[in-house]
Motif scaffolding. Structure first.
Motif, short mmCIF file in Angstrom:
data_model
loop_
_atom_site.label_atom_id
_atom_site.label_comp_id
_atom_site.label_asym_id
_atom_site.label_seq_id
_atom_site.Cartn_x
_atom_site.Cartn_y
_atom_site.Cartn_z
N MET A 1 27.40 8.25 28.20
CA MET A 1 28.50 7.85 27.49
C MET A 1 27.78 6.73 26.38
N VAL A 2 26.65 5.96 26.84
CA VAL A 2 25.97 5.23 25.96
C VAL A 2 25.25 6.27 25.07
N PHE A 3 24.85 7.35 25.57
CA PHE A 3 23.96 8.29 24.44
C PHE A 3 25.02 8.71 23.32
N THR A 4 26.26 9.22 23.80
CA THR A 4 27.35 9.61 22.86
C THR A 4 27.57 8.46 21.63
N GLY B 1 25.32 6.17 20.96
CA GLY B 1 24.27 6.33 19.92
C GLY B 1 24.36 7.19 18.88
N LEU B 2 24.78 8.37 19.40
CA LEU B 2 25.12 9.57 18.56
C LEU B 2 25.98 9.14 17.58
N PHE B 3 26.78 8.56 17.71
CA PHE B 3 28.10 7.95 16.92
C PHE B 3 27.41 7.10 15.82
N PRO C 1 23.76 16.48 22.49
CA PRO C 1 25.10 16.18 22.28
C PRO C 1 26.07 17.08 23.19
#
Lengths: 178, 203, 214, 200
Positions: free
Chosen positions: D124-127, D129-131, D109
Motif C-alpha cells: 500500500m505504501v508502495f502504491t 509512493g507511485l501516486f 506497480p
C-alpha cells in the motif's frame, strides 16, 4: 536442497514456468483481442489526473502533462488501464483466497530491519517507480513485458536497463532483503 | 534435473526455430488472387462524377479523393481536398500504410479511368479497403460537372433534374456563389482569383 | 529448487496445448490456389508500360490469318458475345477466366508459346482481368486497346486506324486548370483545411493507441 | 482477423469488460506465481530466488512466439499491434530510476496491486509512493518536457534496430532465456545452501 525442512510452511506457489506460460498466453490473448499489451502504472496516472482535476481543476488544466488526459466527456478514470488494474486487484484477491494467502494486514521484510525502514524504502521505491515509469513510457508490465513481447526496441531497452540497474544497486540495499 | 524441463525447453527452442524455416509469407497481407479477381469483375468499384460532386458539395466527412496522376499534374489542378498518390508510389510501404490506416472511402481518379483502375487493382491487392474509382476520371468530370450539356428537348424529367444539379455543381466548383455562400458575390470573385494564384504557386 | 518447482507437469500440459494450437494453425493455413508471380512493385512497372497493349490495327494480321500465334479471348458475357464479336475469338467471360479449367488452358497456351489477347467492350473493362492474369504469371497475356467498341467502328478499315489515335486513353482532354478555374480553390465555406499536396513520408504508424501504455 | 477490437470484430462497448477479465487473469497469474511477495521478487537480485526471471522470460518468449505464429497464420495483424515507441534517452533514464525503485520498493506497480489484495501494508505504501511519484512528475513536467520527448525513434522493433528479422530475434531470445534458466538454477542451488531459513 533443503526441501525436507519445514515443507509445511512453504508457500504454495505455482511452478514459475507454469506461471510464465500462463502469463505469456494471457499476454498473447490481450494482444489478440485489444491489439496492445498489459499495463499497470497507467491506472495510477489516471488516478493522479482525476485527483488533481477534482481538487484544483484550474491547476490541472494548466499542467501540460495532465491536460492531455483530461477530456470533457468522461473522467480520466474511465480508462482501459484503470479497469484492467482493478482486474489485477480482483485476480490477486482470487488467487490469494484460493491458496490461503489472504491474512491480516502485515509487513513483509527482512528480519534485520524495522518496519519503519521497510515502509520508508517502499515509499521511496514507489516514488522512483512512478517517476521512472513516466520517462520509460511504462513500467515493468507495460514497457518491459508487453513491449519486449511485441518486439519493441524500447521495451527491450527498459527491461535490460531496469534489471541491470537493479543488479548494480542491489548490493547497497542488501540489508533490506537478506 | 527433471526430464520435463528439458522437454519444455526443447519445445520452446523448436517452436522458435520453426519460425525461421516457415516458407516466406509473401502473400499473407495481400489479397488472394482469386478474391481479387472476384472484386475486379464487380462493377461496384465505380462511382459516377455526379455522386462524387454531391459528396464534395455536402462535405461528406468519409470521402477522400486520391489523385493518382503525377505530382506536377496534381499541382496544376486537383479536385477539392484531394491528396496525391502517384501510381508508382502505391507500392511504397509508407504510402501504403498512410492509406491503410485511413478509415475513409478513397476514390481514385486520374485523367480518365485507366490509371485509376490500375491503381485500384494494385491497392486492392495490397489489402486496402473502401477504395473506389471515379468513372470517367477528370475528363468526364469536366464534361458532366463543369461543362454539363443540356439534354435534348425530348429528354425525360430525370435528365433535366440531373442537368439542373450539374449546373448547380458547376457553379459551385467554378466559384460561382451558391446558397451557403455568405459574402456578396463580387467580393467572392475577387478573393477567389487571389487564392487561385496562390494555389498555382506552391500549394 | 523450490518445492513448487519439482512438478512441472501442468507446465507441460499448457505448453502442449499451446503447441497444438500452433499445429492447428499450420494445418488449417489455407494455401491459395493461385499465387502472385510478380511483386506489387513490378505490377506498378507493368501499369506504367504499354508492353502488354495490343494496337487495333495489328488485329488485321490475325483476321487475315497471317499470324497464328495469337488466341483471341472475349471476356464479356455470353449475351454480349452473342450479339457480336471479333471473328475467331472465343468467349471466356471475366468471371470464369480463372476457373480451374481455364487456368489449365491458359497454362497450356503459355507453354505452347501462344499469346492470349483479351478484350472487353473497352480497354478499361479488360484492364482488371489483364492485370490479374499478368500478376499471377501469365506474361503471354495482352490486352486490346480500344476494345470491342473501337473494333466495331473500325472493323472494315482496321489498317487505317493506324493513323487514328482515339484509342489512346489516359490523356487529359482538357486543360483542367483552365476549364475548371477555381475548383481547386476552397472558394467558400470550406471548413476542412486543404490537405498538403504530397503526404509526407512518415514512419510506419503501428497503432495510435494511448501513449504511456503502462 | 485480429486484433479483434481495433478491427471492429468486438464492439468498443466490450472494451472495459474485457479489460476487467484480462486484468483478473493477469492478477491471478501474478499472485499465484508469488509476485505478491516482495522478498520473492527481489530474490532475483540476490540469487536466492529467480522466480521473477523465470516467469518473466517464459511469458515474454511464449507471447513472442505466439505473436509471430499468429501473424503468420493471418490470425493477427502485427502492423496493427501497438508497438511501444522508443524514446531513447528518457527511456534509459526512466529504466535506471525504475531499477533503483525496484530494489528499494521490492514491487512493480502490477505486483503491488496483487500484494495489496492479500493484505501487505508495504505494498500500500508502495502504491502511495507511485501516486506521489507520478504527481511529482506531472508537477515538474515543464522542466524536462524537452527531454521527455527527445530521442524519438518511433515504433521501432528490435529486428528493425539490429537489421534482422523478428523471427530471428525470437529465436535468439529463446536461446538466451534457456541459458539464463539453466545458469540461474545453478546459482540458486549454491546460494540456497547457505540459507537454511527460507520462508515467505
Amino acid at each position: 536442497m533443503n526441501q525436507e525442512i519445514d515443507i509445511q510452511d512453504r508457500p504454495k506457489y505455482i511452478n514459475p514456468y507454469f506461471g510464465g506460460v500462463l502469463l505469456g498466453l494471457v499476454l498473447l490473448i490481450t494482444f489478440y483481442i485489444t491489439g496492445r499489451g498489459l499495463g499497470a502504472s497507467g491506472a495510477v496516472k489516471s488516478a493522479v489526473v482525476t485527483t488533481v482535476d477534482k481538487v484544483a481543476p484550474d491547476h490541472a488544466e494548466q499542467n501540460t502533462y495532465m491536460k492531455a488526459f483530461i477530456t470533457d466527456d468522461h473522467s480520466p478514470m474511465f480508462n482501459w488501464l484503470v479497469f484492467e488494474s482493478f482486474g489485477i486487484f480482483i485476480g490477486g484477491l482470487l488467487s490469494g483466497a484460493l491458496f490461503g494467502r489472504i491474512k491480516k494486514l502485515r509487513i513483509e521484510k527482512s528480519p534485520n530491519i524495522t518496519n519503519k525502514t521497510r515502509l520508508f524504502a517502499a515509499g521511496i521505491g514507489g516514488i522512483l517507480f512512478g517517476i521512472g515509469s513516466q520517462f520509460g513510457r511504462g513500467c515493468s508490465s507495460g514497457a518491459a513485458l508487453s513491449g519486449t513481447a511485441s518486439s519493441s526496441f524500447g521495451g527491450l531497452l527498459v527491461m535490460l536497463l531496469m534489471f541491470g540497474t537493479g543488479y548494480v544497486v542491489a548490493y547497497f540495499f542488501r540489508k533490506l532483503w537478506i | 534435473m527433471n526430464k520435463n524441463y528439458i522437454i519444455l525447453m526443447g519445445i520452446l527452442i523448436l517452436l522458435a526455430a520453426g519460425l525461421l524455416v516457415l516458407p516466406l509469407k509473401n502473400n499473407s497481407k495481400q489479397l488472394d488472387p482469386e478474391v481479387l479477381m472476384w472484386d475486379i469483375v464487380q462493377p461496384t468499384r465505380y462511382v459516377s462524377t455526379d455522386e462524387v460532386a454531391k459528396m464534395i458539395i455536402e462535405h461528406d466527412p468519409l470521402l477522400m479523393m486520391v489523385d493518382v496522376r503525377s505530382a506536377e499534374d496534381f499541382q496544376l489542378f486537383s479536385l477539392t481536398n484531394a491528396i496525391n498518390f502517384p501510381l508508382d508510389s502505391l507500392a511504397l510501404d509508407d504510402a501504403r500504410s498512410a492509406l491503410t490506416f485511413n478509415k475513409r472511402n478513397l476514390v481514385f481518379y486520374s485523367n480518365d479511368d485507366l490509371k485509376s483502375d490500375q491503381a485500384w487493382v494494385i491497392a486492392k491487392r495490397l489489402g486496402l479497403k473502401n477504395i473506389y474509382v471515379l468513372k470517367g476520371g477528370l475528363n468526364r468530370w469536366i464534361q458532366t460537372i463543369i461543362q454539363p450539356e443540356a439534354p435534348a428537348e425530348t429528354a425525360s424529367e430525370a435528365e433535366f433534374n440531373l442537368y439542373a444539379f450539374r449546373q448547380g455543381a458547376s457553379q459551385y466548383f467554378t466559384g460561382g456563389s451558391i446558397s451557403i455562400d455568405k459574402s456578396p458575390q463580387a467580393e467572392v470573385v475577387v478573393s477567389r482569383k487571389k487564392k487561385a494564384k496562390a494555389a498555382e504557386g506552391g500549394c | 529448487m523450490h518445492v513448487h518447482e519439482l512438478n512441472p507437469k501442468k507446465t507441460m500440459v499448457t505448453m502442449i496445448i499451446f503447441v497444438i494450437v500452433i499445429i492447428i494453425g499450420l494445418v488449417t493455413l489455407s494455401k491459395p490456389r493461385l499465387n502472385y508471380a510478380i511483386t506489387p512493385e513490378e505490377t506498378v512497372m507493368l501499369a506504367g508500360s504499354e508492353e502488354g497493349f495490343f494496337y487495333p490495327y495489328e488485329l488485321e494480321d490475325i483476321l487475315n490469318k497471317t499470324i497464328d500465334t495469337i488466341v483471341l479471348v472475349d471476356i464479356r458475357n455470353t449475351f454480349q458475345f452473342g450479339r457480336g464479336h471479333i471473328p475467331g475469338a472465343e468467349n471466356i467471360s471475366a468471371v470464369e477466366l480463372i476457373s480451374k479449367e481455364n487456368i489449365k488452358r491458359l497454362e497450356a497456351l503459355k507453354d505452347a508459346g501462344q499469346v492470349v489477347l483479351i478484350y472487353g467492350n473497352n480497354l478499361v473493362e479488360a484492364n482488371g482481368p489483364y492485370m490479374l492474369l499478368r500478376q499471377i504469371g501469365f506474361d503471354n497475356v495482352k490486352v486490346l486497346m480500344g476494345g470491342y467498341s473501337y473494333y466495331n467502328v473500325w472493323k472494315d478499315k482496321l489498317g487505317d486506324s493506324y493513323s487514328d489515335d482515339s484509342y489512346f486513353i489516359g490523356n487529359a482532354q482538357y486543360d483542367y486548370a483552365e476549364v475548371a478555374k477555381g475548383s481547386s480553390v476552397s472558394n467558400n465555406d470550406n471548413d476542412t483545411p486543404e490537405p498538403k499536396a504530397n503526404v509526407a513520408v512518415e514512419r510506419k504508424k503501428k497503432n495510435k493507441a494511448v501513449e504511456g501504455g503502462c | 482477423m485480429g486484433p479483434l477490437i481495433p478491427q471492429g470484430i468486438i464492439p468498443m462497448g466490450w472494451d472495459f469488460v474485457i479489460a476487467l477479465l484480462i486484468g483478473i487473469a493477469f492478477g491471478f497469474v501474478l499472485e499465484a506465481s508469488g509476485f505478491s511477495s516482495s522478498r520473492n521478487i527481489t530474490g532475483v537480485f540476490y540469487g536466492y530466488n529467480f522466480v521473477v526471471l523465470r516467469v518473466f522470460f517464459t511469458a515474454v518468449v511464449v507471447a513472442m512466439i505466439g505473436l509471430q505464429y499468429f501473424d503468420y497464420f493471418g490470425w493477427i495483424d502485427l502492423n496493427q499491434i501497438y508497438v511501444l515507441p522508443t524514446f531513447l534517452s528518457p527511456m534509459i533514464v526512466g529504466a535506471i530510476i525504475m531499477g533503483v525503485g525496484f530494489v528499494l520498493g521490492g514491487f512493480c506497480p502490477g505486483t503491488s496491486y496483487t500484494a495489496i489484495a492479500i493484505g501487505k501494508i508495504d505494498a500500500m505504501v508502495f502504491t502511495g509512493g507511485l501516486f506521489l511519484g507520478i504527481f511529482l512528475f506531472s508537477e515538474f513536467f515543464p522542466f524536462f518536457e524537452q527531454f521527455y520527448y527527445s530521442g524519438n525513434m518511433g515504433s521501432i522493433t528490435i529486428g528493425e534496430f539490429f537489421g534482422i528479422s523478428n523471427n530471428l530475434v525470437t529465436l535468439i531470445f529463446v536461446v538466451i532465456a534457456v541459458v539464463a534458466f539453466y545458469i540461474t538454477w545453478r546459482i540458486e542451488l549454491r546460494v540456497r545452501k547457505n540459507m537454511i531459513q527460507y520462508k515467505f
